[in-house]
Design a protein around this motif. Structure first.
Motif, short mmCIF file in Angstrom:
data_model
loop_
_atom_site.label_atom_id
_atom_site.label_comp_id
_atom_site.label_asym_id
_atom_site.label_seq_id
_atom_site.Cartn_x
_atom_site.Cartn_y
_atom_site.Cartn_z
N VAL A 60 0.24 2.85 5.74
CA VAL A 60 1.12 3.59 4.84
C VAL A 60 0.87 5.07 5.07
O VAL A 60 -0.26 5.55 4.95
CB VAL A 60 0.86 3.22 3.37
CG1 VAL A 60 1.80 3.99 2.45
CG2 VAL A 60 1.03 1.72 3.16
N ILE A 61 1.94 5.82 5.43
CA ILE A 61 1.81 7.21 5.83
C ILE A 61 2.71 8.06 4.95
O ILE A 61 3.88 7.73 4.73
CB ILE A 61 2.19 7.39 7.31
CG1 ILE A 61 1.30 6.49 8.19
CG2 ILE A 61 2.06 8.85 7.74
CD1 ILE A 61 1.66 6.52 9.64
N GLY A 62 2.17 9.16 4.45
CA GLY A 62 2.94 10.10 3.64
C GLY A 62 3.39 11.28 4.47
O GLY A 62 3.06 11.40 5.66
N PRO A 63 4.12 12.21 3.87
CA PRO A 63 4.60 13.39 4.61
C PRO A 63 3.48 14.26 5.14
O PRO A 63 3.66 14.97 6.14
CB PRO A 63 5.44 14.14 3.57
CG PRO A 63 5.77 13.12 2.53
CD PRO A 63 4.62 12.18 2.50
N THR A 64 2.30 14.24 4.50
CA THR A 64 1.21 15.12 4.91
C THR A 64 0.06 14.39 5.59
O THR A 64 -0.87 15.05 6.07
CB THR A 64 0.65 15.86 3.69
OG1 THR A 64 0.24 14.90 2.68
CG2 THR A 64 1.71 16.78 3.09
N GLY A 65 0.08 13.06 5.65
CA GLY A 65 -1.01 12.36 6.32
C GLY A 65 -1.12 10.91 5.90
O GLY A 65 -0.25 10.36 5.22
N ILE A 66 -2.21 10.28 6.31
CA ILE A 66 -2.47 8.87 6.05
C ILE A 66 -2.73 8.65 4.56
O ILE A 66 -3.53 9.37 3.94
CB ILE A 66 -3.67 8.37 6.87
CG1 ILE A 66 -3.34 8.36 8.37
CG2 ILE A 66 -4.10 6.99 6.44
CD1 ILE A 66 -2.30 7.35 8.76
N VAL A 67 -2.05 7.65 4.00
CA VAL A 67 -2.27 7.26 2.61
C VAL A 67 -3.24 6.09 2.51
O VAL A 67 -4.14 6.05 1.69
CB VAL A 67 -0.93 6.90 1.93
CG1 VAL A 67 -1.16 6.41 0.51
CG2 VAL A 67 0.00 8.10 1.92
N GLY A 68 -3.07 5.09 3.37
CA GLY A 68 -3.92 3.90 3.37
C GLY A 68 -3.25 2.77 4.11
O GLY A 68 -2.43 3.00 5.01
N ARG A 69 -3.61 1.55 3.72
CA ARG A 69 -3.02 0.37 4.36
C ARG A 69 -2.71 -0.68 3.30
O ARG A 69 -3.35 -0.71 2.23
CB ARG A 69 -3.96 -0.21 5.42
CG ARG A 69 -5.31 -0.66 4.89
CD ARG A 69 -6.19 -1.19 6.02
NE ARG A 69 -7.54 -1.47 5.58
CZ ARG A 69 -7.95 -2.63 5.06
NH1 ARG A 69 -7.06 -3.61 4.90
NH2 ARG A 69 -9.19 -2.82 4.70
N VAL A 70 -1.72 -1.51 3.60
CA VAL A 70 -1.30 -2.55 2.67
C VAL A 70 -2.38 -3.63 2.61
O VAL A 70 -2.83 -4.15 3.64
CB VAL A 70 0.04 -3.17 3.10
CG1 VAL A 70 0.43 -4.29 2.16
CG2 VAL A 70 1.13 -2.10 3.13
N LEU A 71 -2.79 -3.96 1.39
CA LEU A 71 -3.83 -4.96 1.19
C LEU A 71 -3.25 -6.30 0.75
O LEU A 71 -3.63 -7.35 1.28
CB LEU A 71 -4.84 -4.47 0.15
CG LEU A 71 -6.12 -5.28 -0.02
CD1 LEU A 71 -6.94 -5.25 1.26
CD2 LEU A 71 -6.95 -4.73 -1.17
N GLU A 72 -2.34 -6.29 -0.22
CA GLU A 72 -1.70 -7.49 -0.72
C GLU A 72 -0.22 -7.22 -0.92
O GLU A 72 0.17 -6.08 -1.17
CB GLU A 72 -2.32 -7.95 -2.06
CG GLU A 72 -3.79 -8.30 -1.99
CD GLU A 72 -4.37 -8.60 -3.36
OE1 GLU A 72 -3.70 -8.28 -4.38
OE2 GLU A 72 -5.47 -9.16 -3.43
N THR A 73 0.58 -8.26 -0.82
CA THR A 73 2.02 -8.09 -1.00
C THR A 73 2.56 -9.14 -1.96
O THR A 73 2.09 -10.28 -1.99
CB THR A 73 2.78 -8.22 0.34
OG1 THR A 73 2.49 -9.50 0.93
CG2 THR A 73 2.38 -7.12 1.30
N GLY A 74 3.55 -8.72 -2.76
CA GLY A 74 4.31 -9.61 -3.60
C GLY A 74 5.76 -9.58 -3.17
O GLY A 74 6.11 -8.98 -2.15
N PRO A 75 6.66 -10.22 -3.91
CA PRO A 75 8.08 -10.22 -3.51
C PRO A 75 8.68 -8.83 -3.41
O PRO A 75 9.35 -8.52 -2.43
CB PRO A 75 8.75 -11.06 -4.62
CG PRO A 75 7.65 -11.92 -5.15
CD PRO A 75 6.41 -11.09 -5.08
N ILE A 76 8.44 -7.95 -4.40
CA ILE A 76 9.02 -6.61 -4.37
C ILE A 76 7.97 -5.54 -4.66
O ILE A 76 8.32 -4.42 -5.05
CB ILE A 76 10.17 -6.49 -5.39
CG1 ILE A 76 9.68 -6.82 -6.80
CG2 ILE A 76 11.33 -7.38 -5.00
CD1 ILE A 76 10.73 -6.55 -7.88
N ALA A 77 6.70 -5.83 -4.46
CA ALA A 77 5.64 -4.86 -4.68
C ALA A 77 4.50 -5.15 -3.72
O ALA A 77 4.35 -6.27 -3.24
CB ALA A 77 5.15 -4.89 -6.13
#
Length: 293
Positions: free
Chosen positions: A163-180
């Motif tokens: 996951v990347i923001g306009p200014t740099g690295i935010v993190g990484r996806v750990l878990e996923t749901g249907p819409i979150a």
């Protein structure tokens, strides 16, 4: 005079019903908390599924509330910006003149880099964007650092995506749901990102501290000195994050390790980009067919 039948004079039925409802909610909350505690202890996968289901329900509400709060908060900022715009315009013009020489030099370096890559027949691997989503909430008081993204499996978001923001690295996806989705932020103690120093290419590791900052640790060299202002970007090692994305800036001098502040602050981000891993894990080869007799 005959005594009153109801000795609780002045005590309304509305207050009685309110007190009774409060006790009921307290008991129900205690029971729900106990059940969730038992489930998280004995069946962590079921608890994770329940947590992501709840996040999928609350993510749309958080998105609406977050948009409203940001809209109201932007009004004073817009008024102040209008008054400061004239002075900032003159300052930016002067800064543009000072940096014109640096811009020309950067263009020359970029051209030489492109020419050398062509001669070496190298090809950059670009990460494929999946979706642009909003970070609707993030932890601020616990030792762990997570954020909720209002996009999930229905939008193509999978665990392990950066996951990347306009200014740099935010993190990484750990878990996923249907819409979150649940994002592990770079400041979490479980986050480790391979980085390099921009001025000399020194390899290092950016490890979360859990307090909004990260530790920059040297990898191979010893007695490495870190100075205030040193910038670190992703190195591409590990195949998850694309190289060259800003991660953090050193805020205190140190030897072999130093404290740094991430460029991307989740609380100030409107949107973030979810990308596929820089170097996807290769698919498993098909199983050999069983020989027929």
């Amino acid at each position: 005079m005959a005594p009153a039948r109801d000795r609780r004079t002045g005590f309304s039925r509305r207050r009685q019903y309110g007190a009774f409802l409060g006790y009921v909610l307290m008991v129900a909350g205690t029971l729900v908390g106990a059940v969730l505690l038992v489930v998280s202890t004995f069946d962590p996968p079921l608890f994770a599924a329940m947590r992501m289901a709840a996040a999928s329900i609350t993510a749309p509400v958080s998105s609406v509330l977050d948009a409203g709060v940001r809209g109201v908060a932007s009004v004073p900022e817009a008024i102040g910006t209008w008054f400061r715009v004239h002075g900032e315009n003159a300052e930016l013009r002067a800064q543009l003149k000072r940096q014109q020489a640096l811009l020309t030099r950067a263009r020359i370096i970029a051209y030489d880099n492109w020419r050398l890559r062509g001669l070496l027949q190298l090809r950059d691997r670009g990460a494929e964007p999946v979706v642009t989503a909003r970070l609707v909430s993030s932890t601020a008081s616990s030792g762990r650092r997570f954020a909720i993204l209002n996009a999930g499996r229905f939008q193509g978001v999978l665990p392990g995506m950066p996951v990347i923001g306009p200014t740099g690295i935010v993190g990484r996806v750990l878990e996923t749901g249907p819409i979150a989705a649940r994002v592990l932020l770079v400041t979490d103690p479980e986050s480790l990102i391979p980085v390099r120093r921009t001025r000399d290419g020194l390899p290092a590791i950016a490890a979360g501290r859990g307090d909004g900052s990260v530790d920059i640790r040297s990898v191979n060299a010893t007695n490495v000195r870190f100075a205030i202002g040193d910038m670190f970007v992703t190195s591409g090692t590990g195949g998850l994050y694309p190289p060259g994305v800003p991660v953090a800036r050193v805020s205190a001098n140190g030897i072999e390790s130093a404290t740094a502040i991430p460029f991307a602050a989740p609380d100030s981000l409107d949107f973030a980009l979810v990308e596929k891993p820089f170097m996807p894990v290769p698919a498993r080869p098909p199983a050999a067919a069983t020989a027929r007799p």
